[in-house]
Design a protein around this motif. Structure first.
Motif, short mmCIF file in Angstrom:
data_model
loop_
_atom_site.label_atom_id
_atom_site.label_comp_id
_atom_site.label_asym_id
_atom_site.label_seq_id
_atom_site.Cartn_x
_atom_site.Cartn_y
_atom_site.Cartn_z
N LEU A 14 0.80 -1.23 0.00
CA LEU A 14 0.00 0.00 0.00
C LEU A 14 0.83 1.28 0.00
O LEU A 14 0.32 2.34 -0.35
CB LEU A 14 -0.92 0.01 1.23
CG LEU A 14 -1.90 -1.16 1.29
CD1 LEU A 14 -2.68 -1.14 2.58
CD2 LEU A 14 -2.84 -1.13 0.10
N GLN A 15 2.11 1.17 0.39
CA GLN A 15 2.92 2.37 0.58
C GLN A 15 3.20 3.09 -0.75
O GLN A 15 3.58 2.45 -1.71
CB GLN A 15 4.22 1.96 1.27
CG GLN A 15 5.11 3.08 1.67
CD GLN A 15 4.46 4.09 2.58
OE1 GLN A 15 4.35 5.23 2.21
NE2 GLN A 15 4.00 3.65 3.73
N LYS A 16 3.04 4.42 -0.76
CA LYS A 16 3.29 5.19 -1.99
C LYS A 16 4.79 5.35 -2.23
O LYS A 16 5.26 5.26 -3.36
CB LYS A 16 2.64 6.58 -1.88
CG LYS A 16 1.14 6.54 -2.02
CD LYS A 16 0.69 6.75 -3.45
CE LYS A 16 -0.80 6.56 -3.60
NZ LYS A 16 -1.17 5.13 -3.69
N LEU A 71 0.81 -7.61 -9.28
CA LEU A 71 -0.28 -7.29 -10.20
C LEU A 71 -0.70 -5.83 -10.11
O LEU A 71 -1.07 -5.23 -11.12
CB LEU A 71 -1.49 -8.19 -9.90
CG LEU A 71 -1.36 -9.65 -10.29
CD1 LEU A 71 -2.58 -10.41 -9.84
CD2 LEU A 71 -1.18 -9.79 -11.78
N LEU A 72 -0.66 -5.24 -8.92
CA LEU A 72 -1.29 -3.93 -8.74
C LEU A 72 -0.31 -2.76 -8.84
O LEU A 72 -0.70 -1.68 -9.23
CB LEU A 72 -2.01 -3.86 -7.39
CG LEU A 72 -3.19 -4.82 -7.25
CD1 LEU A 72 -3.76 -4.75 -5.86
CD2 LEU A 72 -4.26 -4.49 -8.26
N ARG A 73 0.95 -2.97 -8.45
CA ARG A 73 1.89 -1.85 -8.51
C ARG A 73 2.53 -1.82 -9.89
O ARG A 73 2.69 -2.85 -10.52
CB ARG A 73 2.97 -2.00 -7.44
CG ARG A 73 2.43 -2.10 -6.03
CD ARG A 73 1.65 -0.89 -5.61
NE ARG A 73 2.46 0.30 -5.57
CZ ARG A 73 2.92 0.86 -4.45
NH1 ARG A 73 2.67 0.32 -3.29
NH2 ARG A 73 3.62 1.96 -4.51
N ARG A 74 2.92 -0.61 -10.33
CA ARG A 74 3.51 -0.49 -11.66
C ARG A 74 5.02 -0.33 -11.63
O ARG A 74 5.68 -0.55 -12.63
CB ARG A 74 2.86 0.69 -12.39
CG ARG A 74 1.54 0.34 -13.03
CD ARG A 74 0.86 1.56 -13.55
NE ARG A 74 0.29 2.34 -12.45
CZ ARG A 74 0.78 3.48 -12.01
NH1 ARG A 74 1.82 4.02 -12.56
NH2 ARG A 74 0.20 4.10 -11.01
N VAL A 96 8.53 4.44 -2.46
CA VAL A 96 9.17 3.15 -2.74
C VAL A 96 10.20 2.79 -1.66
O VAL A 96 10.33 1.62 -1.29
CB VAL A 96 9.81 3.16 -4.14
CG1 VAL A 96 10.46 1.83 -4.44
CG2 VAL A 96 8.78 3.46 -5.19
N VAL A 97 10.91 3.80 -1.13
CA VAL A 97 11.92 3.51 -0.10
C VAL A 97 11.23 2.98 1.16
O VAL A 97 11.68 1.99 1.77
CB VAL A 97 12.74 4.77 0.22
CG1 VAL A 97 13.72 4.48 1.34
CG2 VAL A 97 13.48 5.24 -1.01
N VAL A 98 10.12 3.64 1.56
CA VAL A 98 9.39 3.17 2.74
C VAL A 98 8.84 1.77 2.51
O VAL A 98 8.86 0.92 3.41
CB VAL A 98 8.27 4.17 3.11
CG1 VAL A 98 7.52 3.69 4.33
CG2 VAL A 98 8.85 5.54 3.36
N ALA A 99 8.38 1.52 1.27
CA ALA A 99 7.90 0.17 0.94
C ALA A 99 9.02 -0.85 1.11
O ALA A 99 8.81 -1.95 1.64
CB ALA A 99 7.38 0.15 -0.49
N GLY A 100 10.23 -0.48 0.70
CA GLY A 100 11.38 -1.37 0.88
C GLY A 100 11.64 -1.65 2.35
O GLY A 100 11.95 -2.79 2.74
N LEU A 101 11.49 -0.61 3.20
CA LEU A 101 11.72 -0.82 4.63
C LEU A 101 10.62 -1.69 5.25
O LEU A 101 10.89 -2.50 6.15
CB LEU A 101 11.83 0.52 5.35
CG LEU A 101 13.08 1.32 4.93
CD1 LEU A 101 13.10 2.68 5.59
CD2 LEU A 101 14.35 0.56 5.26
N GLU A 120 6.05 6.42 -7.16
CA GLU A 120 5.53 5.71 -8.32
C GLU A 120 5.14 6.74 -9.38
O GLU A 120 4.57 7.77 -9.06
CB GLU A 120 4.32 4.87 -7.92
CG GLU A 120 3.95 3.86 -8.95
CD GLU A 120 3.10 2.75 -8.35
OE1 GLU A 120 3.29 1.60 -8.72
OE2 GLU A 120 2.26 3.06 -7.51
N GLU A 121 5.48 6.44 -10.65
CA GLU A 121 5.14 7.39 -11.72
C GLU A 121 3.64 7.37 -11.97
O GLU A 121 2.96 6.39 -11.69
CB GLU A 121 5.90 7.01 -12.99
CG GLU A 121 7.39 7.20 -12.87
CD GLU A 121 8.15 6.51 -13.99
OE1 GLU A 121 7.70 6.59 -15.14
OE2 GLU A 121 9.18 5.89 -13.69
N GLU A 122 3.16 8.50 -12.53
CA GLU A 122 1.74 8.57 -12.87
C GLU A 122 1.42 7.51 -13.92
O GLU A 122 2.25 7.24 -14.80
CB GLU A 122 1.42 9.95 -13.45
CG GLU A 122 1.33 11.04 -12.40
CD GLU A 122 0.15 10.82 -11.46
OE1 GLU A 122 -0.96 10.58 -11.97
OE2 GLU A 122 0.36 10.88 -10.25
#
Lengths: 164, 112
Positions: A18-20, B34-37, A22-27, A76-78
Motif C-alpha cells: 500500500l505504501q506510496k 499485479l497492482l503496482r507499476r 518506494v523507499v518506505v515500501a522497501g523498509l 511511483e510514476e503517474e
C-alpha cells in the motif's frame, strides 16, 4: 509468539503493497523479512533464521534500496493508461484464490494429521546437520548452485556495464 | 474441524497457522506484482512469494520431525533468489538507461 511474528510479517507485506513511497515500501519489506526470520526460529530452525536475515535483509534488500536511490525513483510514476477494470478484477480474483486456498488448507485431513503427528518440538536444526546433509548427499547441487551464482554475477556485470 | 477449533490451531502456531500465514504472504506478493507499476516494487513482490514458499517448506520440515533435507533445498532457493535479485536489478537499471522509466506499463513494447 507465533501470532506476533505472523502479524509483523503480514503487516510488513501489506505496508509494502500500500505504501506510496518506494523507499518506505522497501523498509516495510525488511520488517516482513524479519518477521519471517522469527517464524523460522519458532520452527526450531535458527540456521534458516540467521540465513534469512543475512541474505534477505542484509544483501538483497540493501541492493534493492541502493538501486532505488541510484535511479531516484522514490515515487511511483503517474499511470500512462489507467486500467480500473483489470485492477479490480485482479483484486477479486486474488481474494477468491486466497479464500479458496486457506479453506483448502484448513479442511485438509492430511495436513491435520501431520500437525497432530509432529506436534512435539524436534531437535533444533544445527549447522552441523545441514553441512553434513549438504556435502554428503547434495554435493553436485551445491557445485551447480555455485556455478549459477557465478553466471548471475557475470550476467549482472555484463548487463549494467555500458561498453564492455 | 469446527470453526473455533481451526482458529485455535492457527493462533497457537500449528502447521495450519504457518501454512495460512505463508499463503497470505504469497497472495500479498502476488497482489504487489499485479497492482503496482514500479518494477522495483514488483520485484520485491516476487521476493515475497519466494519467501512464502520457504516458510511452507520449513514448516513441513519441522512437522516431519526436523527434516534436514528441507534446509538443503532452502539453501538452493536462497541461492536462486540471490541470482534473480542481481539479474533483475541489472535489467531494471538497463531499462532505466534506455527508457528513463521504471514503470512496467511504459515498457510494454520491445522496440524503442
Amino acid at each position: 509468539m507465533f501470532i506476533t511474528f505472523a502479524l509483523i510479517t503480514l503487516l510488513g507485506a501489506l505496508g509494502m503493497l500500500l505504501q506510496k513511497n518506494v523507499v518506505v515500501a522497501g523498509l516495510c519489506m525488511v520488517a516482513a523479512f524479519f518477521g519471517v526470520a522469527g517464524l523460522f526460529v519458532l520452527l526450531a530452525n535458527p540456521v534458516a533464521a540467521a540465513l534469512q536475515i543475512i541474505v534477505y535483509t542484509g544483501a538483497i534488500m540493501v541492493l534493492v534500496l541502493f538501486v532505488i536511490m541510484m535511479l531516484s525513483s522514490h515515487q511511483e510514476e503517474e499511470a500512462a493508461v489507467s486500467h480500473p477494470v483489470q485492477r479490480w478484477l485482479s483484486v477479486a480474483l486474488l481474494a477468491v484464490l486466497a479464500f479458496g486456498a486457506v479453506n483448502l488448507v484448513l479442511a485438509s485431513p492430511g495436513v491435520k494429521a501431520l500437525a497432530v503427528k509432529g506436534a512435539e518440538m524436534p531437535q533444533a536444526m544445527t549447522l552441523q546437520t545441514v553441512g553434513t546433509n549438504l556435502f554428503a548427499d547434495h554435493l553436485l547441487g551445491f557445485e551447480v548452485a555455485g556455478l549459477v551464482l557465478l553466471a548471475a554475477m557475470i550476467g549482472a556485470v555484463a548487463l549494467t556495464k555500458r561498453n564492455l | 474441524m469446527t470453526g473455533m477449533d481451526a482458529i485455535h490451531q492457527i493462533l497457537n502456531g500449528g502447521l495450519q497457522g504457518y501454512l495460512v500465514v505463508a499463503l497470505l504472504l504469497f497472495f500479498l506478493g502476488l497482489a504487489t506484482v499485479l497492482l503496482r507499476r514500479t518494477l522495483l516494487l514488483q520485484f520485491m513482490g516476487v521476493e515475497l512469494m519466494l519467501n512464502a514458499a520457504n516458510v511452507v517448506l520449513l514448516a513441513f520440515a519441522r512437522f516431519r520431525g526436523g527434516d534436514a533435507q528441507a534446509m538443503v533445498f532452502y539453501l538452493f532457493i536462497i541461492a536462486v533468489a540471490a541470482c534473480e535479485a542481481a539479474i533483475g536489478l541489472a535489467l531494471i537499471i538497463g531499462l532505466y538507461r534506455h527508457r528513463d522509466t521504471t514503470d512496467s506499463d511504459r515498457a510494454a513494447s520491445l522496440k524503442q
